[in-house]
Write an enzyme that holds these catalytic residues in place. Sequence first.
Site, PDB file in Angstrom:
ATOM      1  N   ASP A 189     -19.627  -4.932  18.242  1.00 31.80           N
ATOM      2  CA  ASP A 189     -18.179  -4.955  17.992  1.00 31.80           C
ATOM      3  C   ASP A 189     -17.590  -3.555  18.196  1.00 31.80           C
ATOM      4  O   ASP A 189     -16.514  -3.391  18.777  1.00 31.80           O
ATOM      5  CB  ASP A 189     -17.917  -5.442  16.561  1.00 31.80           C
ATOM      6  CG  ASP A 189     -18.693  -6.716  16.258  1.00 31.80           C
ATOM      7  OD1 ASP A 189     -18.449  -7.716  16.938  1.00 31.80           O
ATOM      8  OD2 ASP A 189     -19.577  -6.682  15.381  1.00 31.80           O
TER       9      ASP A 189
ATOM     10  N   HIS B 161     -19.602  -9.269  10.730  1.00 32.30           N
ATOM     11  CA  HIS B 161     -19.710  -9.560  12.173  1.00 32.30           C
ATOM     12  C   HIS B 161     -19.273 -11.008  12.374  1.00 32.30           C
ATOM     13  O   HIS B 161     -20.082 -11.927  12.472  1.00 32.30           O
ATOM     14  CB  HIS B 161     -21.133  -9.350  12.690  1.00 32.30           C
ATOM     15  CG  HIS B 161     -21.282  -9.843  14.104  1.00 32.30           C
ATOM     16  ND1 HIS B 161     -20.659  -9.241  15.169  1.00 32.30           N
ATOM     17  CD2 HIS B 161     -21.952 -10.896  14.629  1.00 32.30           C
ATOM     18  CE1 HIS B 161     -20.935  -9.901  16.279  1.00 32.30           C
ATOM     19  NE2 HIS B 161     -21.717 -10.910  15.973  1.00 32.30           N
TER      20      HIS B 161
HETATM   21  N1  LIG Z   1     -24.845  -9.398  15.667  1.00 29.86           N
HETATM   22  C1  LIG Z   1     -24.438  -9.551  16.922  1.00 29.86           C
HETATM   23  O1  LIG Z   1     -23.604  -8.771  17.418  1.00 29.86           O
HETATM   24  C2  LIG Z   1     -24.959 -10.669  17.801  1.00 29.86           C
HETATM   25  C3  LIG Z   1     -24.612 -10.700  19.158  1.00 29.86           C
HETATM   26  C4  LIG Z   1     -25.120 -11.707  19.964  1.00 29.86           C
HETATM   27  C5  LIG Z   1     -25.956 -12.680  19.420  1.00 29.86           C
HETATM   28  N2  LIG Z   1     -26.268 -12.625  18.107  1.00 29.86           N
HETATM   29  C6  LIG Z   1     -27.169 -13.606  17.495  1.00 29.86           C
HETATM   30  O2  LIG Z   1     -28.528 -13.286  17.832  1.00 29.86           O
HETATM   31  C7  LIG Z   1     -29.327 -14.457  17.679  1.00 29.86           C
HETATM   32  C8  LIG Z   1     -30.265 -14.606  18.865  1.00 29.86           C
HETATM   33  O3  LIG Z   1     -29.547 -14.845  20.043  1.00 29.86           O
HETATM   34  P1  LIG Z   1     -30.287 -15.263  21.396  1.00 29.86           P
HETATM   35  O4  LIG Z   1     -29.216 -15.421  22.403  1.00 29.86           O
HETATM   36  O5  LIG Z   1     -31.425 -14.386  21.684  1.00 29.86           O
HETATM   37  O6  LIG Z   1     -30.820 -16.712  20.979  1.00 29.86           O
HETATM   38  P2  LIG Z   1     -31.946 -17.577  21.686  1.00 29.86           P
HETATM   39  O7  LIG Z   1     -31.765 -18.962  21.152  1.00 29.86           O
HETATM   40  O8  LIG Z   1     -31.988 -17.336  23.151  1.00 29.86           O
HETATM   41  O9  LIG Z   1     -33.292 -16.977  21.081  1.00 29.86           O
HETATM   42  C9  LIG Z   1     -33.626 -17.066  19.735  1.00 29.86           C
HETATM   43  C10 LIG Z   1     -35.139 -17.022  19.649  1.00 29.86           C
HETATM   44  O10 LIG Z   1     -35.488 -16.954  18.285  1.00 29.86           O
HETATM   45  C11 LIG Z   1     -36.640 -17.731  18.095  1.00 29.86           C
HETATM   46  N3  LIG Z   1     -36.768 -18.032  16.673  1.00 29.86           N
HETATM   47  C12 LIG Z   1     -36.146 -18.993  15.960  1.00 29.86           C
HETATM   48  N4  LIG Z   1     -36.585 -18.984  14.692  1.00 29.86           N
HETATM   49  C13 LIG Z   1     -37.470 -17.987  14.592  1.00 29.86           C
HETATM   50  C14 LIG Z   1     -38.283 -17.486  13.537  1.00 29.86           C
HETATM   51  N5  LIG Z   1     -38.251 -18.052  12.327  1.00 29.86           N
HETATM   52  N6  LIG Z   1     -39.098 -16.457  13.789  1.00 29.86           N
HETATM   53  C15 LIG Z   1     -39.174 -15.911  15.006  1.00 29.86           C
HETATM   54  N7  LIG Z   1     -38.447 -16.353  16.061  1.00 29.86           N
HETATM   55  C16 LIG Z   1     -37.606 -17.364  15.848  1.00 29.86           C
HETATM   56  C17 LIG Z   1     -36.441 -18.921  19.006  1.00 29.86           C
HETATM   57  O11 LIG Z   1     -37.682 -19.575  19.299  1.00 29.86           O
HETATM   58  C18 LIG Z   1     -35.817 -18.265  20.225  1.00 29.86           C
HETATM   59  O12 LIG Z   1     -36.826 -17.866  21.162  1.00 29.86           O
HETATM   60  C19 LIG Z   1     -28.344 -15.605  17.480  1.00 29.86           C
HETATM   61  O13 LIG Z   1     -28.261 -15.863  16.089  1.00 29.86           O
HETATM   62  C20 LIG Z   1     -27.028 -15.029  17.965  1.00 29.86           C
HETATM   63  O14 LIG Z   1     -25.922 -15.678  17.385  1.00 29.86           O
HETATM   64  C21 LIG Z   1     -25.797 -11.640  17.284  1.00 29.86           C
HETATM   65  O1  LIG Z   2     -23.758 -15.609  18.936  1.00 31.87           O
HETATM   66  C1  LIG Z   2     -22.534 -15.614  18.677  1.00 31.87           C
HETATM   67  O2  LIG Z   2     -21.988 -16.500  17.980  1.00 31.87           O
HETATM   68  C2  LIG Z   2     -21.645 -14.523  19.204  1.00 31.87           C
HETATM   69  C3  LIG Z   2     -22.216 -13.160  18.988  1.00 31.87           C
HETATM   70  O3  LIG Z   2     -22.376 -12.870  17.635  1.00 31.87           O
HETATM   71  C4  LIG Z   2     -21.345 -12.113  19.653  1.00 31.87           C
HETATM   72  O4  LIG Z   2     -20.619 -11.401  18.960  1.00 31.87           O
HETATM   73  O5  LIG Z   2     -21.391 -12.025  20.895  1.00 31.87           O
END
Ligand SMILES: NC(=O)c1ccc[n+]([C@@H]2O[C@H](COP(=O)([O-])OP(=O)(O)OC[C@H]3O[C@@H](n4cnc5c(N)ncnc54)[C@H](O)[C@@H]3O)[C@@H](O)[C@H]2O)c1
Ligand SMILES: O=C(O)C[C@H](O)C(=O)O
Length: 329
Positions: free
Chosen positions: A160, A188
């Site tokens: 962000d 967030h």
């Molecule tokens: N804070 C931020 O700014 C921000 C930004 C983008 C995404 N995210 C979040 O990050 C997370 C991951 O995103 P992504 O695109 O990589 O998702 P994704 O679905 O591609 O990958 C998630 C992975 O986590 C694994 N997983 C699920 N449960 C698990 C556990 N208990 N232990 C270990 N691994 C586990 C899954 O098997 C999968 O491979 C999501 O929650 C998304 O919303 C946060």
């Molecule tokens: O995974 C999401 O819901 C969005 C993510 O947290 C982002 O800010 O890009």
Amino acid sequence: MTRTPVNVTVTGAAGQIGYALLFRIASGHLLGPDVPVNLRLLEIPQGLKAAEGTAMELDDCAFPLLRNIEITDDANVGFDGANVALLVGARPRTKGMERGDLLSANGGIFKPQGKAINDNAADDIKVLVVGNPANTNALIAQAAAPDVPAERFTAMTRLDHNRAISQLAAKTGAAVSDIKKLTIWGNHSATQYPDIFHAEVAGKNAAELVNDEAWLADSFIPTVAKRGAAIIEARGASSAASAANAAIDHVFTWVNGTAQGDWTSMGIPSDGSYGVPEGIISSFPVTTKNGTYEIVQGLDINEFSRARIDASVKELTEERDAVRELGLI
Ligand SMILES: NC(=O)c1ccc[n+]([C@@H]2O[C@H](COP(=O)([O-])OP(=O)(O)OC[C@H]3O[C@@H](n4cnc5c(N)ncnc54)[C@H](O)[C@@H]3O)[C@@H](O)[C@H]2O)c1
Ligand SMILES: O=C(O)C[C@H](O)C(=O)O
């Protein structure tokens, strides 16, 4: 002198952020160009094969700093001796899922992972939670790790922060590197508050330079706060490379320090500063030095900012109350 490798654990290693993150950790961008790393990839059983494929690719890069890769679905093994833990794997919200269901499903992930960190990680463990809802997932993990100092559990608002810098640079025609002291407050989520009242653009106050409250309220803040949703809409998947980049930035800054005359934004356990209730994991302006951080104190919070900080903090206290009711903290 040869440095001891740092153990870095990444959960959700087979996911899309994991794929964008691991190669940059292994090439020295997380900790520095002279710090060797051991990688621990923690996945659920269904993710292990894909994690093995990623590990093969990591081997094929012959990164000089990468000493060893372990892949596991056992959190006690994954966090054994961990110095840095990036908690990326989380349960995404699916259609029809209520907020309580989402918090409960993620509690089932972050509570045992917090306990495994408590029982197995190195004494200097630093935790960054990326998986959403990041702030409250960090709170759940932290509550399950009573032997780890609470301030070691942080949540990612650096994406962000970076988004806000980019939008402000575009508006003012300045270079990204000219923008300092921007702050993300709160959660967030769409309630977060990107604050430019203390920010500087090439040494000038950003809010005075922009001098356009309508742009601030109706364009800048919603663009930053809803950027995650806009990326999902455009890409058909949530941000991955930019999220991985922000995770790298968050840990690098935490370990290596903020620049003189600047600060960053991190989701951290509140000490009560700026009227944010103690204990909730909320984003603040922080400076970092020697692997520790401090909240920037003494900022004047105007009415415009106060209302927005309070709204995001209210959401965080509601999430805290919900996970408390579910027995997750
Ligand atoms: N804070 C931020 O700014 C921000 C930004 C983008 C995404 N995210 C979040 O990050 C997370 C991951 O995103 P992504 O695109 O990589 O998702 P994704 O679905 O591609 O990958 C998630 C992975 O986590 C694994 N997983 C699920 N449960 C698990 C556990 N208990 N232990 C270990 N691994 C586990 C899954 O098997 C999968 O491979 C999501 O929650 C998304 O919303 C946060
Ligand atoms: O995974 C999401 O819901 C969005 C993510 O947290 C982002 O800010 O890009």
